[in-house]
Design an enzyme around this catalytic site. Structure first.
Site: not given
Length: 260
Positions: A115, A112, A135, A66
């Site tokens: 994900e 992300g 993360e 991200a």
């Protein structure tokens, strides 16, 4: 719709959506998530699109995470809204599309990015792919479904190790874990995705949509997956695809599914 951060290309029943922010290693920011939502929605609603492939531009990254600069100063409420909105617009949205979505993971798929790949219906990887959920090294946890989908795919113990160490695994380890279905050289990745897509397109798109719904039901709290399967199975009997498929089988010919 004109896109700034992605490309959407259609050919021979396949819509290929490419995250195109090479200077940021295709990192997901708010604008990119919104563009992906619209492109995926358009492809899913198109009668011509039978399969969607999601990949990243270049050979370095699928999505390297991200865009941290967008949320580094968020408070508790803003962080919660960020995760909820992202899951609604993209990650849960992808998982529940009725059109099959293949992730072609080229290079880094981190945070992300992993994900997003996990939200797709299945994954292929280039031999140089690296995957991980880093993360906790930033003082946060995966917020776009990573703590839920990773254990479903690789098992609780392996998921816990990946999350807690914030480490990366390579493509072959991802294959061994069952995180990806196939590993090929970079220049073979999209051709393989297209080859698998062509096999999918020979079958009933209506039945495939019902199958996606039934498989996903197994992973939803409070939903009886077996009952969902029974209902989906019954629904197929009311379709033109079922009539064509069974007639073609009995007549010993190739089915020509109308997609209804």
């Amino acid at each position: 719709m004109a896109y700034e951060n992605i490309r959407s290309d259609f050919s021979n029943g396949i819509t290929t959506i490419t995250i195109n922010r090479p200077s940021k290693l295709n990192a997901l920011n708010k604008a990119t998530i919104e563009e992906l939502h619209h492109a995926l929605d358009d492809a899913n609603q198109s009668k011509e699109t039978k399969v969607i492939i999601v990949t990243g531009s270049g050979e370095k990254a699928f999505v390297a995470g991200a865009d941290i600069s967008e949320f580094a100063d968020f408070n508790v409420e803003e962080g919660g809204r960020l995760a909820a909105k992202g899951q609604e617009l993209l990650f849960d949205f992808v998982e529940n599309l009725s059109t099959p979505v293949i992730a072609a993971v080229n290079g880094f798929a981190l945070g992300g990015g992993l994900e997003l790949a996990m939200a797709c219906h299945f994954r292929l990887a280039s031999s140089n792919a690296k995957m991980g959920l880093p993360e906790v090294s930033l003082g946060v946890i995966p917020g776009y479904g990573g703590t839920q989908r990773l254990p479903q795919l690789v098992g609780k113990g392996r998921a816990m190790e990946m999350v807690m160490t914030a480490g990366m695994i390579d493509a072959n380890q991802a294959l061994n874990y069952g995180l990806v279905n196939h590993v090929v050289e970079t220049d073979e990745l999209l051709p393989l995705a297209e080859k698998i897509a062509s096999k999918i397109m020979r079958n009933s798109s209506v039945a495939i949509a019902e199958a996606i719904s039934a498989v996903n039901a197994n992973y939803k709290d409070g939903v009886d997956g077996y009952q969902t399967e029974i209902e989906a199975f019954g629904n197929c009997f009311g379709t033109e695809d079922f009539k064509e498929g069974t007639t073609a089988f009995l007549e010993k010919r190739k089915a020509d599914f109308p997609g209804r």
